[in-house]
Write an enzyme that holds these catalytic residues in place. Structure first.
Site, mmCIF file in Angstrom:
data_model
loop_
_atom_site.group_PDB
_atom_site.id
_atom_site.type_symbol
_atom_site.label_atom_id
_atom_site.label_comp_id
_atom_site.label_asym_id
_atom_site.label_seq_id
_atom_site.Cartn_x
_atom_site.Cartn_y
_atom_site.Cartn_z
ATOM 1 N N SER A 247 8.236 30.502 -12.591
ATOM 2 C CA SER A 247 7.807 30.563 -11.195
ATOM 3 C C SER A 247 6.319 30.867 -11.078
ATOM 4 O O SER A 247 5.742 31.576 -11.915
ATOM 5 C CB SER A 247 8.600 31.649 -10.461
ATOM 6 O OG SER A 247 8.077 31.883 -9.161
ATOM 7 N N TYR B 254 4.011 26.702 -5.959
ATOM 8 C CA TYR B 254 3.979 26.836 -4.505
ATOM 9 C C TYR B 254 2.637 26.301 -4.014
ATOM 10 O O TYR B 254 1.603 26.492 -4.660
ATOM 11 C CB TYR B 254 4.113 28.293 -4.079
ATOM 12 C CG TYR B 254 5.508 28.854 -4.188
ATOM 13 C CD1 TYR B 254 6.564 28.286 -3.474
ATOM 14 C CD2 TYR B 254 5.769 29.963 -4.986
ATOM 15 C CE1 TYR B 254 7.842 28.798 -3.563
ATOM 16 C CE2 TYR B 254 7.044 30.490 -5.075
ATOM 17 C CZ TYR B 254 8.075 29.903 -4.362
ATOM 18 O OH TYR B 254 9.340 30.413 -4.459
ATOM 19 N N THR C 34 7.956 23.387 -5.087
ATOM 20 C CA THR C 34 8.934 23.899 -4.118
ATOM 21 C C THR C 34 8.437 23.626 -2.702
ATOM 22 O O THR C 34 7.327 24.012 -2.338
ATOM 23 C CB THR C 34 9.163 25.402 -4.319
ATOM 24 O OG1 THR C 34 9.750 25.611 -5.608
ATOM 25 C CG2 THR C 34 10.101 25.966 -3.257
ATOM 26 N N LYS D 112 11.534 20.241 -5.151
ATOM 27 C CA LYS D 112 12.668 21.152 -4.982
ATOM 28 C C LYS D 112 12.748 21.652 -3.542
ATOM 29 O O LYS D 112 11.742 21.998 -2.936
ATOM 30 C CB LYS D 112 12.512 22.339 -5.939
ATOM 31 C CG LYS D 112 13.614 23.391 -5.863
ATOM 32 C CD LYS D 112 13.372 24.450 -6.926
ATOM 33 C CE LYS D 112 14.439 25.541 -6.884
ATOM 34 N NZ LYS D 112 14.305 26.407 -5.685
ATOM 35 N N HIS E 138 17.280 27.008 -1.403
ATOM 36 C CA HIS E 138 16.599 28.201 -1.910
ATOM 37 C C HIS E 138 17.580 29.360 -2.080
ATOM 38 O O HIS E 138 17.249 30.518 -1.818
ATOM 39 C CB HIS E 138 15.446 28.611 -0.989
ATOM 40 C CG HIS E 138 14.250 29.169 -1.716
ATOM 41 N ND1 HIS E 138 13.160 28.414 -2.039
ATOM 42 C CD2 HIS E 138 13.999 30.402 -2.210
ATOM 43 C CE1 HIS E 138 12.266 29.165 -2.673
ATOM 44 N NE2 HIS E 138 12.768 30.386 -2.787
#
Length: 390
Positions: free
Chosen positions: A107, A131, A157, A253, A277
């Site tokens: 992440s 992100y 994402t 995603k 999520h």
């Protein structure tokens, strides 16, 4: 270890060993948590079709995800703050995934950095989740760091331009960085194993951000940066920009709607992840498994479709494959194992899911993942669209 026979066993153990604010961060949905609960419940409502008198002596769960050979069609999902569930958590999970032969996804808001994972896995390729931030220079540097670390897929994402309202996190003071209230510190003190491991590690900040984003040199400056940098203005034009600057596999995603899936295909995504999520964003959205068939129909075989949210067993993996997914991502199941027993716990979670997938596939009369289709489900299974029996 023999007493740990299912993911629920790992969850119960993790709850005892992980401080409340970090356990709740894992085990939380937004608002009423209806979508969070539906993610699991809709899997459980689906009925499997048992078959008999099939030669089951030679079985294999091997498959491919984005062209990579995997021991089973499962990847470790990107999960933020993993290194707060267990010290050096991302490293431990990446090692377990590498040994098991499945992809690991790091992440953006991990505790261990991209470079930490590259070093710990000996340069073995892994996936990196991105992100979209307002600071596009920082985003571009992140992409370059992932490229240099030999990440062979970027997971962008899309469903967190703003954060869903998660009541447990608000009550616990869970933020970036977490607030160390008196209650939180007292609870941590009651987890001596967790505390000792955290004292021994040097990795207690957001390794991809602190020291890399402009003006973020420590955890104190991290709070202000994170509050103003998630970008609610992100559009498909920004996604197209990522496609241009990233020359390897791109996974999008957070898609639940068929039209968004078609747009992802048009923009050149190599794969999409049907995901809500983990029920942490829009409460009242459909479960991922309910949304899956329409997305698969929208993109056909042109874009690989994966699924996450609600996968707690090998049976869930089989059901997702039966509805057209090429693979699934697991987040909470991995985190329960990590919180319970560290690297060994992640390995145990993967062993459990693998065994359940293998046995369920066999009971349904299939000996290979490539044989799994809608025929393993009963036609009257609620909440899903089932293909023709075979």
């Amino acid at each position: 270890m023999t007493s740990i026979t299912c993911i629920e066993d790992l969850r119960v153990l993790a709850r005892r060993r992980v401080p409340k604010m970090f356990y709740d961060y894992v085990d939380v949905g937004s608002w009423t948590e209806s979508t969070y609960r539906a993610n699991e419940a809709d899997f459980q409502r689906m009925l499997l079709r048992q078959r008999v008198a099939v030669d089951l002596t030679a079985r294999s769960t091997q498959a491919t995800m984005l062209g990579r050979a995997v021991s089973m069609p499962v990847a470790i999902a990107p999960t933020g703050l993993t290194g707060m569930v267990r010290a050096d958590g991302e490293i431990l999970a990446a090692r377990a995934a590498q040994r098991f032969g499945i992809p690991f996804t790091l992440s953006t808001v991990s505790i261990c950095s991209i470079e930490d994972i590259a070093e710990a896995t000996g340069g073995h390729p892994f996936w990196f989740q991105l992100y979209m931030m307002r600071d596009r220079r920082f985003v571009e540097r992140l992409v370059q760091r992932a490229h240099a670390a030999h990440c062979d897929a970027l997971v962008l994402t899309l469903d967190l331009p703003i954060s869903g309202q998660r009541h447990k996190d608000l009550k616990n003071g869970l933020s970036a960085p977490p607030r160390l209230t008196l209650l939180n510190m007292l609870n941590m003190a009651g987890k001596p194993g967790w505390c000792l491991r955290m004292l021994r590690t040097k990795r207690r900040t957001f390794g991809n951000i602190v020291g890399h984003a402009d003006g973020v040199g420590d955890m104190a400056s991290m709070a202000d940066w994170s509050s103003r940098n998630y970008d609610p203005s992100m559009t498909w034009d920004d996604i197209a920009w990522i496609r241009r600057i990233w020359d390897r596999k791109l996974i999008l995603k957070g898609i639940l709607d068929p039209e968004d899936a078609r747009q992802a295909r048009r923009i050149g995504a190599d794969a999409i992840v049907v995901s809500n999520h983990g029920g942490r964003q829009l409460d009242g959205a459909p479960s991922s498994i309910r949304a899956l068939p329409a997305v698969v129909d929208a993109v056909g075989a042109q874009t690989e479709v994966h699924l996450d949210s609600g996968v707690r067993s090998g049976q869930d993996v089989l059901k997702a494959l039966a509805l057209g997914a090429r693979g699934v991502f697991i987040g909470r199941a991995m985190l329960y194992g990590l919180g319970a027993m560290g690297e060994a716990g992640v390995t145990r979670a993967l062993e459990i899911i693998h065994k359940e997938l293998d046995l369920t596939m066999a009971f349904c009369g299939r000996t290979a993942v490539s044989q799994v289709d809608g025929g393993v489900l009963l036609r009257d299974a609620p909440a899903v669209s089932v293909g023709p029996a075979s």
